[in-house]
Design a protein around this motif. Structure first.
Motif, PDB file in Angstrom:
ATOM      1  N   ASN A  53       2.573   4.760  17.516  1.00  0.00           N
ATOM      2  CA  ASN A  53       2.911   5.449  16.027  1.00  0.00           C
ATOM      3  C   ASN A  53       2.705   3.784  15.203  1.00  0.00           C
ATOM      4  O   ASN A  53       2.072   4.260  14.124  1.00  0.00           O
ATOM      5  CB  ASN A  53       4.216   5.720  16.177  1.00  0.00           C
ATOM      6  CG  ASN A  53       3.519   6.949  16.326  1.00  0.00           C
ATOM      7  OD1 ASN A  53       2.842   7.946  16.722  1.00  0.00           O
ATOM      8  ND2 ASN A  53       5.368   7.716  17.140  1.00  0.00           N
ATOM      9  N   ALA A  54       3.301   2.639  15.872  1.00  0.00           N
ATOM     10  CA  ALA A  54       3.485   1.761  14.766  1.00  0.00           C
ATOM     11  C   ALA A  54       1.766   1.072  14.247  1.00  0.00           C
ATOM     12  O   ALA A  54       1.494   1.212  13.164  1.00  0.00           O
ATOM     13  CB  ALA A  54       4.362   0.135  15.494  1.00  0.00           C
ATOM     14  N   THR A  61       0.110  -4.167  13.305  1.00  0.00           N
ATOM     15  CA  THR A  61       0.644  -4.855  14.021  1.00  0.00           C
ATOM     16  C   THR A  61       2.502  -4.557  14.537  1.00  0.00           C
ATOM     17  O   THR A  61       2.489  -3.940  13.283  1.00  0.00           O
ATOM     18  CB  THR A  61       1.261  -6.595  13.021  1.00  0.00           C
ATOM     19  OG1 THR A  61      -0.372  -6.704  12.024  1.00  0.00           O
ATOM     20  CG2 THR A  61       1.843  -7.016  13.255  1.00  0.00           C
ATOM     21  N   TYR A  62       2.848  -5.419  15.143  1.00  0.00           N
ATOM     22  CA  TYR A  62       4.038  -4.387  15.463  1.00  0.00           C
ATOM     23  C   TYR A  62       4.937  -6.143  16.570  1.00  0.00           C
ATOM     24  O   TYR A  62       4.106  -6.209  17.198  1.00  0.00           O
ATOM     25  CB  TYR A  62       4.246  -3.013  16.076  1.00  0.00           C
ATOM     26  CG  TYR A  62       3.360  -3.419  17.527  1.00  0.00           C
ATOM     27  CD1 TYR A  62       4.135  -4.109  18.848  1.00  0.00           C
ATOM     28  CD2 TYR A  62       2.673  -3.004  18.081  1.00  0.00           C
ATOM     29  CE1 TYR A  62       3.706  -4.046  20.195  1.00  0.00           C
ATOM     30  CE2 TYR A  62       1.608  -3.281  19.297  1.00  0.00           C
ATOM     31  CZ  TYR A  62       2.727  -3.717  20.095  1.00  0.00           C
ATOM     32  OH  TYR A  62       2.062  -3.818  21.339  1.00  0.00           O
ATOM     33  N   THR A  63       5.943  -5.686  16.434  1.00  0.00           N
ATOM     34  CA  THR A  63       6.625  -6.561  17.315  1.00  0.00           C
ATOM     35  C   THR A  63       7.554  -5.406  18.533  1.00  0.00           C
ATOM     36  O   THR A  63       8.316  -4.563  17.727  1.00  0.00           O
ATOM     37  CB  THR A  63       7.416  -6.830  16.624  1.00  0.00           C
ATOM     38  OG1 THR A  63       6.383  -8.531  15.598  1.00  0.00           O
ATOM     39  CG2 THR A  63       8.501  -8.318  17.673  1.00  0.00           C
ATOM     40  N   VAL A  64       8.376  -4.988  19.445  1.00  0.00           N
ATOM     41  CA  VAL A  64       8.888  -4.474  20.312  1.00  0.00           C
ATOM     42  C   VAL A  64      10.218  -5.925  20.544  1.00  0.00           C
ATOM     43  O   VAL A  64       9.413  -7.068  21.005  1.00  0.00           O
ATOM     44  CB  VAL A  64       7.798  -4.645  20.755  1.00  0.00           C
ATOM     45  CG1 VAL A  64       9.150  -3.513  22.126  1.00  0.00           C
ATOM     46  CG2 VAL A  64       6.996  -3.407  21.114  1.00  0.00           C
ATOM     47  N   ASP A  65      10.952  -4.962  20.610  1.00  0.00           N
ATOM     48  CA  ASP A  65      12.054  -5.940  21.482  1.00  0.00           C
ATOM     49  C   ASP A  65      13.000  -4.316  21.875  1.00  0.00           C
ATOM     50  O   ASP A  65      13.355  -3.551  21.465  1.00  0.00           O
ATOM     51  CB  ASP A  65      13.212  -6.711  19.881  1.00  0.00           C
ATOM     52  CG  ASP A  65      13.359  -7.161  19.204  1.00  0.00           C
ATOM     53  OD1 ASP A  65      12.208  -8.765  19.451  1.00  0.00           O
ATOM     54  OD2 ASP A  65      13.304  -7.480  18.199  1.00  0.00           O
ATOM     55  N   LEU A  66      13.374  -5.108  23.296  1.00  0.00           N
ATOM     56  CA  LEU A  66      14.243  -4.635  24.406  1.00  0.00           C
ATOM     57  C   LEU A  66      15.679  -5.204  23.995  1.00  0.00           C
ATOM     58  O   LEU A  66      15.064  -6.330  24.615  1.00  0.00           O
ATOM     59  CB  LEU A  66      13.136  -4.350  25.790  1.00  0.00           C
ATOM     60  CG  LEU A  66      11.486  -3.907  25.706  1.00  0.00           C
ATOM     61  CD1 LEU A  66      11.180  -4.319  27.224  1.00  0.00           C
ATOM     62  CD2 LEU A  66      11.952  -2.372  25.048  1.00  0.00           C
ATOM     63  N   VAL A  77      10.901  -1.031  17.433  1.00  0.00           N
ATOM     64  CA  VAL A  77       9.503  -1.307  17.360  1.00  0.00           C
ATOM     65  C   VAL A  77       9.493  -1.506  15.596  1.00  0.00           C
ATOM     66  O   VAL A  77       9.897  -0.598  15.020  1.00  0.00           O
ATOM     67  CB  VAL A  77       8.897  -0.073  17.636  1.00  0.00           C
ATOM     68  CG1 VAL A  77       7.018  -0.219  17.457  1.00  0.00           C
ATOM     69  CG2 VAL A  77       8.566  -0.397  19.366  1.00  0.00           C
ATOM     70  N   HIS A  78       8.967  -3.037  15.115  1.00  0.00           N
ATOM     71  CA  HIS A  78       8.865  -3.498  13.787  1.00  0.00           C
ATOM     72  C   HIS A  78       7.337  -2.780  13.403  1.00  0.00           C
ATOM     73  O   HIS A  78       6.524  -3.601  14.350  1.00  0.00           O
ATOM     74  CB  HIS A  78       9.609  -4.295  13.683  1.00  0.00           C
ATOM     75  CG  HIS A  78      10.682  -5.061  14.527  1.00  0.00           C
ATOM     76  ND1 HIS A  78      12.091  -3.992  14.028  1.00  0.00           N
ATOM     77  CD2 HIS A  78      10.663  -5.542  15.407  1.00  0.00           C
ATOM     78  CE1 HIS A  78      12.861  -4.682  14.954  1.00  0.00           C
ATOM     79  NE2 HIS A  78      12.101  -5.672  16.011  1.00  0.00           N
ATOM     80  N   ASP A  79       7.137  -2.408  12.733  1.00  0.00           N
ATOM     81  CA  ASP A  79       5.823  -2.575  11.302  1.00  0.00           C
ATOM     82  C   ASP A  79       5.795  -3.142  10.371  1.00  0.00           C
ATOM     83  O   ASP A  79       6.741  -3.294   9.802  1.00  0.00           O
ATOM     84  CB  ASP A  79       5.573  -1.495  12.070  1.00  0.00           C
ATOM     85  CG  ASP A  79       6.104  -0.445  10.877  1.00  0.00           C
ATOM     86  OD1 ASP A  79       6.360  -0.409   9.900  1.00  0.00           O
ATOM     87  OD2 ASP A  79       5.579   0.920  11.510  1.00  0.00           O
ATOM     88  N   ARG A  80       4.994  -3.085   9.611  1.00  0.00           N
ATOM     89  CA  ARG A  80       4.844  -3.206   8.199  1.00  0.00           C
ATOM     90  C   ARG A  80       4.603  -2.215   7.444  1.00  0.00           C
ATOM     91  O   ARG A  80       4.664  -2.813   6.009  1.00  0.00           O
ATOM     92  CB  ARG A  80       3.504  -4.210   7.988  1.00  0.00           C
ATOM     93  CG  ARG A  80       3.276  -5.347   8.380  1.00  0.00           C
ATOM     94  CD  ARG A  80       1.644  -6.410   7.943  1.00  0.00           C
ATOM     95  NE  ARG A  80       0.464  -5.540   8.840  1.00  0.00           N
ATOM     96  CZ  ARG A  80      -0.235  -6.299   8.899  1.00  0.00           C
ATOM     97  NH1 ARG A  80      -0.670  -7.125   7.664  1.00  0.00           N
ATOM     98  NH2 ARG A  80      -1.663  -5.885   9.394  1.00  0.00           N
ATOM     99  N   SER A  81       4.967  -0.777   7.951  1.00  0.00           N
ATOM    100  CA  SER A  81       4.847  -0.127   6.682  1.00  0.00           C
ATOM    101  C   SER A  81       6.348  -0.367   5.726  1.00  0.00           C
ATOM    102  O   SER A  81       6.826   0.337   6.765  1.00  0.00           O
ATOM    103  CB  SER A  81       3.896   0.973   6.912  1.00  0.00           C
ATOM    104  OG  SER A  81       4.858   2.075   6.634  1.00  0.00           O
ATOM    105  N   SER A 118      12.524  -7.985   4.842  1.00  0.00           N
ATOM    106  CA  SER A 118      11.956  -8.763   4.737  1.00  0.00           C
ATOM    107  C   SER A 118       9.885  -8.094   4.634  1.00  0.00           C
ATOM    108  O   SER A 118       9.374  -8.379   4.022  1.00  0.00           O
ATOM    109  CB  SER A 118      11.245  -9.569   6.093  1.00  0.00           C
ATOM    110  OG  SER A 118      11.458  -8.725   6.995  1.00  0.00           O
ATOM    111  N   GLY A 119      10.628  -6.517   4.547  1.00  0.00           N
ATOM    112  CA  GLY A 119       8.891  -5.608   4.523  1.00  0.00           C
ATOM    113  C   GLY A 119       9.018  -5.056   5.966  1.00  0.00           C
ATOM    114  O   GLY A 119       9.202  -5.293   6.925  1.00  0.00           O
ATOM    115  N   GLY A 120       8.813  -3.862   5.594  1.00  0.00           N
ATOM    116  CA  GLY A 120       8.402  -2.987   6.935  1.00  0.00           C
ATOM    117  C   GLY A 120       9.340  -2.104   7.496  1.00  0.00           C
ATOM    118  O   GLY A 120      10.668  -2.167   6.256  1.00  0.00           O
TER     119      GLY A 120
END
Length: 129
Positions: A53-54, A61-66, A77-81, A118-120
């Protein structure tokens, strides 16, 4: 407490989704005490759904933190939108999706969408351990 962060930018979802799935498996294998197999399967199912989905809707672009908690695993899950995810009717014939978010909502104890300063945005699912 265990924690893992995965940062990926890609043009094609297949590669980064596989990286996220395998990273989640490795994270779970390193936990002590071990994660129950059914619960681990849920984490390994939810991570690629949120990553897909991200990638599709969040700017590529995404970042996953577990994050390990005593009785749960937090998947963020972080994304820019900044656009919030929306529920849609699953496409049973056209293959355009719509199944992931309802599935994640059913599997998770809780799901939360937050806007980032910071956005997203961040989509977080709290899963049983």
């Amino acid at each position: 407490m265990g924690r893992l962060s995965i940062n990926v930018a890609a043009d094609r979802p297949a590669g980064p989704v596989a990286v996220a799935r395998e990273s989640a498996r490795c994270f779970l294998e390193g936990l002590a005490p071990a994660h129950a197999s059914e619960a681990a399967g849920t984490v390994v199912l939810v991570v690629p759904e949120l990553v897909t989905n991200a990638l599709r809707h969040g700017g590529g672009t995404y970042t996953v933190d577990l994050t390990e908690h005593p009785d749960s695993i937090e998947v963020s899950v972080h994304d820019r939108s900044s656009q919030a995810p929306r529920m849609r009717t699953p496409d049973l014939n056209g293959g355009t999706g719509g199944f992931g978010r309802p599935m994640v909502n059913r599997l998770a104890r809780a799901t939360v969408v937050t806007r980032r300063a910071s956005g997203g945005k961040t989509v977080t699912a709290l899963l049983a351990r």
